[in-house]
Design a protein around this motif. Structure first.
Motif, PDB file in Angstrom:
ATOM      1  N   VAL A   1      -5.354   6.506   0.939  1.00 30.37           N
ATOM      2  CA  VAL A   1      -4.565   5.526   0.191  1.00 30.37           C
ATOM      3  C   VAL A   1      -4.520   5.946  -1.181  1.00 30.37           C
ATOM      4  O   VAL A   1      -5.343   6.350  -1.853  1.00 30.37           O
ATOM      5  CB  VAL A   1      -5.537   4.261   0.245  1.00 30.37           C
ATOM      6  CG1 VAL A   1      -5.155   3.091  -0.588  1.00 30.37           C
ATOM      7  CG2 VAL A   1      -5.685   3.829   1.539  1.00 30.37           C
TER       8      VAL A   1
ATOM      9  N   ASP B   1      -9.591  -4.302  -5.242  1.00 32.61           N
ATOM     10  CA  ASP B   1     -10.392  -2.935  -5.271  1.00 32.61           C
ATOM     11  C   ASP B   1     -11.166  -2.890  -4.063  1.00 32.61           C
ATOM     12  O   ASP B   1     -11.416  -1.929  -3.324  1.00 32.61           O
ATOM     13  CB  ASP B   1     -11.338  -2.666  -6.343  1.00 32.61           C
ATOM     14  CG  ASP B   1     -10.324  -2.551  -7.560  1.00 32.61           C
ATOM     15  OD1 ASP B   1      -9.287  -2.346  -7.633  1.00 32.61           O
ATOM     16  OD2 ASP B   1     -10.979  -2.965  -8.937  1.00 32.61           O
TER      17      ASP B   1
ATOM     18  N   SER C   1      -8.999  -2.187  -1.012  1.00 41.30           N
ATOM     19  CA  SER C   1      -8.736  -0.624  -1.091  1.00 41.30           C
ATOM     20  C   SER C   1      -9.771   0.174  -0.681  1.00 41.30           C
ATOM     21  O   SER C   1      -9.458   1.070   0.176  1.00 41.30           O
ATOM     22  CB  SER C   1      -8.193  -0.310  -2.393  1.00 41.30           C
ATOM     23  OG  SER C   1      -7.693   0.873  -2.526  1.00 41.30           O
TER      24      SER C   1
ATOM     25  N   PHE D   1      -3.240   0.618  -3.940  1.00 44.68           N
ATOM     26  CA  PHE D   1      -3.331  -0.396  -3.185  1.00 44.68           C
ATOM     27  C   PHE D   1      -3.010  -1.748  -4.009  1.00 44.68           C
ATOM     28  O   PHE D   1      -3.704  -1.844  -5.353  1.00 44.68           O
ATOM     29  CB  PHE D   1      -4.594  -0.879  -2.550  1.00 44.68           C
ATOM     30  CG  PHE D   1      -4.742  -1.949  -1.376  1.00 44.68           C
ATOM     31  CD1 PHE D   1      -4.719  -1.759  -0.307  1.00 44.68           C
ATOM     32  CD2 PHE D   1      -5.222  -3.192  -1.839  1.00 44.68           C
ATOM     33  CE1 PHE D   1      -4.988  -2.681   0.758  1.00 44.68           C
ATOM     34  CE2 PHE D   1      -5.379  -3.971  -1.041  1.00 44.68           C
ATOM     35  CZ  PHE D   1      -5.251  -3.958   0.146  1.00 44.68           C
TER      36      PHE D   1
ATOM     37  N   TYR E   1       0.583   5.117   0.631  1.00 45.77           N
ATOM     38  CA  TYR E   1      -0.496   6.091   1.323  1.00 45.77           C
ATOM     39  C   TYR E   1       0.343   7.647   1.694  1.00 45.77           C
ATOM     40  O   TYR E   1       1.703   7.439   1.694  1.00 45.77           O
ATOM     41  CB  TYR E   1      -0.814   5.568   2.782  1.00 45.77           C
ATOM     42  CG  TYR E   1       0.045   5.399   3.674  1.00 45.77           C
ATOM     43  CD1 TYR E   1       0.143   6.127   4.755  1.00 45.77           C
ATOM     44  CD2 TYR E   1       0.905   4.192   3.654  1.00 45.77           C
ATOM     45  CE1 TYR E   1       0.992   6.148   5.942  1.00 45.77           C
ATOM     46  CE2 TYR E   1       1.982   4.086   4.822  1.00 45.77           C
ATOM     47  CZ  TYR E   1       1.886   5.098   5.699  1.00 45.77           C
ATOM     48  OH  TYR E   1       2.706   4.906   6.769  1.00 45.77           O
TER      49      TYR E   1
ATOM     50  N   ILE F   1       0.802  -1.359   0.068  1.00 41.56           N
ATOM     51  CA  ILE F   1      -0.063   0.146  -0.175  1.00 41.56           C
ATOM     52  C   ILE F   1       0.852   1.308   0.000  1.00 41.56           C
ATOM     53  O   ILE F   1       1.941   1.288   0.745  1.00 41.56           O
ATOM     54  CB  ILE F   1      -0.859   0.074   1.135  1.00 41.56           C
ATOM     55  CG1 ILE F   1      -1.715   1.336   1.369  1.00 41.56           C
ATOM     56  CG2 ILE F   1      -0.286  -0.305   2.751  1.00 41.56           C
ATOM     57  CD1 ILE F   1      -2.605   1.371   2.585  1.00 41.56           C
TER      58      ILE F   1
ATOM     59  N   GLN G   1      -9.412   2.186   2.883  1.00 45.23           N
ATOM     60  CA  GLN G   1      -9.737   3.881   2.550  1.00 45.23           C
ATOM     61  C   GLN G   1     -10.736   4.301   3.650  1.00 45.23           C
ATOM     62  O   GLN G   1     -10.718   5.437   4.525  1.00 45.23           O
ATOM     63  CB  GLN G   1     -10.198   4.517   1.223  1.00 45.23           C
ATOM     64  CG  GLN G   1     -10.360   5.667   1.262  1.00 45.23           C
ATOM     65  CD  GLN G   1      -8.751   6.528   0.902  1.00 45.23           C
ATOM     66  OE1 GLN G   1      -8.282   6.920   1.887  1.00 45.23           O
ATOM     67  NE2 GLN G   1      -8.469   6.592  -0.177  1.00 45.23           N
TER      68      GLN G   1
END
Length: 268
Positions: free
Chosen positions: A172, A155, A158, A175, A103, A101, A162
């Motif tokens: 984020v 997805d 992710s 991911f 971020y 990830i 978030q």
């Protein structure tokens, strides 16, 4: 007397130099305490007597109240972390997931992050959130679906990630599901399924080959039957002609062609 005078002058000069040095040091200390440099990609969180202010400092040089103000640098640059998580799929297969990830901390939320979590937010927030999101999402899919629907799974992870870290001012950026590792039981079932599929494909190919060979034989048989029919017809016609020749009395017919004639010979 002269020596005492020179000694007093020397002592006076030394005191002046020391005084100048002390004042210079105090001035430097005051300047350092008054001017704060916030590095690029960071936000300066202001704490006055330990109380954190909502006002923050942007990158660059800023003036603060000396001695009573502390500036904490919060990193707003893009950060990357990779973590592993053990979970169980919908069909109770053991899964070891590896995710990466990228971020960042939103600058406007730096003060909130410092007061609510501190500077170690990666260990406190990010890593546990990854573990929780991976376990929550993988439990909704079978082991096979985790492979075939990998993008969809990523997805969903992710989005959930978030949702969990957004209230703290974290966002984020990227991911990625790096890898899914399955237990021996699943690997064996996949191997068995592949073998079964290969066997079914081979059987289908063999059936198609047999069908084609049978069709070829039928065509060959029809061709042979047609050849035999034509040959039989030719033999029959030859026999009819021979029979007509045997019956011919040596006289020519009054007309050469007509119904019931074979090669111009009358049939009787």
């Amino acid at each position: 007397m002269a020596e005492n005078s020179r000694f007093r002058k020397t002592a006076l000069s030394m005191r002046k130099y020391i005084t100048v040095i002390i004042f210079a040091a105090l001035a430097i200390t005051l300047a350092l305490a008054t001017f704060k440099q916030v590095p690029s990609g960071h936000t300066g969180v202001i704490a006055v007597f330990g109380a954190v202010s909502e006002r923050t400092l942007k990158p660059g040089m800023s003036v603060v109240t000396p001695f009573i103000t502390r500036v904490i640098e919060m990193d707003n640059r893009l950060k990357s972390v990779e973590a592993k998580a053990d979970s169980v799929s919908k069909d109770l297969q053991t899964i070891e997931s590896s995710v990466s990830i990228n971020y960042r901390l939103v600058p406007e939320q730096s003060a909130l992050m410092y007061t609510s979590v501190g500077q170690e937010y990666e260990n406190i927030l990010i890593t546990p959130a990854i573990q929780e999101c991976v376990k929550a999402v993988t439990s909704k899919y079978t082991a096979e679906e985790l492979v075939t629907k990998r993008q969809l799974v990523g997805d969903e992870m992710s989005s959930l990630m978030q949702e969990k870290i957004r209230p703290y001012g974290l966002r984020v950026e990227i991911f990625n599901v790096v890898n899914f590792s399955f237990g021996d039981e699943f690997n064996k079932s996949v191997e068995a399924k592949l073998i079964a599929q290969q066997s079914a494909l081979k059987a289908e190919q063999d059936l198609a080959r047999i069908r084609i060979e049978a069709e070829q034989k039928m065509v060959e048989a029809e061709a042979e039957a047609e050849a035999y029919r034509l040959k039989s017809q030719q033999v029959t016609e030859n026999m009819v002609m021979l029979e007509a020749i045997k019956k011919w009395n040596g006289q020519l017919p009054e007309y050469w062609a007509g119904e019931g004639m074979v090669f111009g010979l009358p049939l009787r």
